[in-house]
Design an enzyme around this catalytic site. Structure first.
Site, PDB file in Angstrom:
ATOM      1  N   TYR A  51       9.285   3.202  16.412  1.00  0.00           N
ATOM      2  CA  TYR A  51       7.706   3.146  16.284  1.00  0.00           C
ATOM      3  C   TYR A  51       6.959   2.817  17.508  1.00  0.00           C
ATOM      4  O   TYR A  51       6.137   3.626  18.182  1.00  0.00           O
ATOM      5  CB  TYR A  51       7.268   2.118  15.411  1.00  0.00           C
ATOM      6  N   ARG A  63       0.856  -1.085   0.053  1.00  0.00           N
ATOM      7  CA  ARG A  63       0.156   0.024  -0.146  1.00  0.00           C
ATOM      8  C   ARG A  63       0.825   1.284  -0.047  1.00  0.00           C
ATOM      9  O   ARG A  63       2.174   1.315   0.217  1.00  0.00           O
ATOM     10  CB  ARG A  63      -0.952  -0.022   1.288  1.00  0.00           C
ATOM     11  N   GLY A 118       8.679   0.762   2.853  1.00  0.00           N
ATOM     12  CA  GLY A 118       7.671   1.599   3.490  1.00  0.00           C
ATOM     13  C   GLY A 118       6.387   1.389   2.922  1.00  0.00           C
ATOM     14  O   GLY A 118       5.400   2.213   3.035  1.00  0.00           O
ATOM     15  N   ASP A 165      -2.265  -1.053   7.403  1.00  0.00           N
ATOM     16  CA  ASP A 165      -1.839  -1.580   6.140  1.00  0.00           C
ATOM     17  C   ASP A 165      -2.490  -3.050   5.864  1.00  0.00           C
ATOM     18  O   ASP A 165      -2.765  -3.415   4.873  1.00  0.00           O
ATOM     19  CB  ASP A 165      -0.296  -1.984   6.555  1.00  0.00           C
ATOM     20  N   HIS A 171       0.519   7.879  11.166  1.00  0.00           N
ATOM     21  CA  HIS A 171       0.846   7.616  12.526  1.00  0.00           C
ATOM     22  C   HIS A 171      -0.404   8.028  13.105  1.00  0.00           C
ATOM     23  O   HIS A 171      -0.548   8.507  14.586  1.00  0.00           O
ATOM     24  CB  HIS A 171       1.922   8.315  13.091  1.00  0.00           C
ATOM     25  N   GLY A 201      10.967  -3.807   2.823  1.00  0.00           N
ATOM     26  CA  GLY A 201      11.404  -2.649   3.814  1.00  0.00           C
ATOM     27  C   GLY A 201      11.374  -1.054   3.156  1.00  0.00           C
ATOM     28  O   GLY A 201      11.997  -0.464   3.769  1.00  0.00           O
TER      29      GLY A 201
HETATM   30  C1  GAF Z   1       3.689   1.328   9.706  1.00  0.00           C
HETATM   31  C2  GAF Z   1       2.517   0.797  10.819  1.00  0.00           C
HETATM   32  F1  GAF Z   1       2.595  -0.489  10.135  1.00  0.00           F
HETATM   33  C3  GAF Z   1       0.889   1.393  10.299  1.00  0.00           C
HETATM   34  O1  GAF Z   1       0.007   0.926  11.216  1.00  0.00           O
HETATM   35  C4  GAF Z   1       0.971   2.849  10.552  1.00  0.00           C
HETATM   36  O2  GAF Z   1       1.147   3.504  11.747  1.00  0.00           O
HETATM   37  C5  GAF Z   1       2.156   3.631   9.913  1.00  0.00           C
HETATM   38  O3  GAF Z   1       3.230   2.993   9.910  1.00  0.00           O
HETATM   39  C6  GAF Z   1       2.277   4.928   9.972  1.00  0.00           C
HETATM   40  O4  GAF Z   1       1.240   5.600   9.767  1.00  0.00           O
HETATM   41  O5  GAF Z   1       3.358   1.219   8.403  1.00  0.00           O
END
Ligand code: GAF
Length: 391
Positions: A233, A36, A134, A182, A43, A132
């Site tokens: 994260y 995606r 993103g 995601d 976030h 990896g």
């Molecule tokens: C990563 C996480 F897996 C998603 O859930 C989301 O929080 C993203 O970071 C940030 O928007 O892809």
């Protein structure tokens, strides 16, 4: 030039041939799920907020066949240099995290599969989602695997529950406390549409059409990934939870900017900045969906740039390479907006631009970027699907 995306049929054939080579028989089942790109709403998912991703034409494909017994053997064709490409484990004794790391995403999905117990099987994986980068190669692997298991042993077909099971698998076996965005879009992605997803428990998703052929979504891969991406994260998640508690809220979705300003003196600077990003980003995402629906691309672009600046300055998850890519894109006429996409600390940017500005945008970014970028022109695609083998 932008990179071409490999056709799903080509990936299936590559995986089929590998399966025959490894196991001496034909695979019987196949499934795929997409990566995606998130247009805006970064976030915010783990704060019960809005996100607006779309599924990509890049997918992970799984082909395989059920076994008698409880043994699993999986071979991956993905380039992941430091890790073995084959894993063997027993479903009754070995369904625990370990090495290779890529297999933990699969083990997590098996553990949380909603029609247990899963019988033994053999499978081959191949993916066109950059690993990896993103673009959520992990959720695409999880959801592709879940979809493969559904063919071996169907569950009740509840798609939101499927996305949640995959997310739980990532939490428990890969140790990543990700939000739901995601996996949700990898399951429910819709061709020609982005999804405005409300990440509260009800999990409603509204399709936002992206049919205008004069508009292009360009993904630029910085091809860097800083080591901070793993550890920062969970820290951000914790900071948001603390901010919500300080504001007396269940989540930051329930908080307003006015309430945040009133509480400013009680909060430390970092907590304030994180909360400010999330509250504003949730608003921006709803506004961007409205603007996109009405064709107000300049407004969408402006919100994307605000999102990037906020991720850089308040949420502090950007990096010099992503900032450079965004700045270069914004210098080109015909570009509406650009921002980092995904968790941050490397990976990709997403740029919204006029179709006739694509070539000069790519050339300009190449000239300006200190690294070596890769480009993908992309269109919104379907979520996970069962596949068949062409004869
Ligand atoms: C990563 C996480 F897996 C998603 O859930 C989301 O929080 C993203 O970071 C940030 O928007 O892809």
């Amino acid at each position: 030039m932008a990179s071409a995306v490999r056709a799903v049929s080509e990936l299936v054939e590559e995986a089929r041939l590998k399966f025959v080579q490894e196991f001496g028989e034909e695979p019987q089942l196949a499934a795929c799920a997409p990566g995606r790109v998130n247009l805006i709403g970064e976030h915010t998912d783990y704060n019960d907020g809005f996100v607006m991703p779309m599924a990509l034409p890049m997918v992970t494909v799984v082909v395989g066949k059920q076994n008698s017994g409880h043994d699993v053997c999986i071979v991956t064709l993905n380039e992941d240099a430091d890790q073995p490409r084959r894993v063997d484990f027993n479903l009754q004794t070995d369904l625990v995290s370990g090495k290779p790391r890529w297999a933990n995403y699969v083990k997590g999905v098996i553990h949380h599969y909603r029609a247990p117990p899963v019988p033994g099987f053999r499978a081959v994986i191949v993916s066109s989602v950059p690993l990896g980068g993103g673009l959520s190669s992990s959720a695409s692997l999880e959801v592709a695997f879940y979809s493969f298991l559904q063919q071996i042993k169907p569950d009740d077909g509840n798609e939101v529950a499927k996305a949640i099971a995959c997310q739980q698998g990532e939490h428990s076996h890969a140790g990543v406390p990700c939000g739901i965005m995601d996996q949700f879009v990898a399951v429910l992605g819709k061709k020609d549409h982005a999804l405005l997803i409300d990440c509260r428990l009800s999990m409603e998703a509204k399709p936002v059409p992206l049919l205008d052929t004069s508009l292009v979504i360009l993904i630029t891969n910085s091809n860097v990934k800083h080591s901070l991406s793993g550890s920062e994260y969970p820290t951000r998640r914790r900071q948001c939870e603390q901010a919500a508690v300080s504001l007396g809220k269940v989540s930051l979705r329930e908080a307003t900017l006015k309430e945040l300003e009133e509480a400013k003196d009680r909060l430390d600077e970092v907590t304030y900045k994180r909360a400010c990003h999330v509250i504003e980003e949730i608003q921006r995402t709803e506004q961007a969906a409205e603007a996109l629906k009405s064709g107000a691309y300049k407004e969408v672009g402006k919100l994307m740039v605000e999102s990037h600046n906020s991720l850089r300055d308040l949420y502090e998850v950007s990096c010099p390479e992503l900032d450079e890519l965004v700045a270069a894109a914004l210098e080109v006429e015909g570009v509406f907006g650009s921002r980092m996409t995904g968790g941050g600390f490397g990976g990709c940017t997403v740029t919204l631009l006029q179709a006739n500005a694509v070539d000069k945008t790519i050339s300009h970014i190449k000239e300006q970027y200190s690294g070596n970028a890769t480009f993908y022109i992309t269109t919104p695609s379907e979520g996970a699907q069962a596949l068949s083998f062409s004869s």
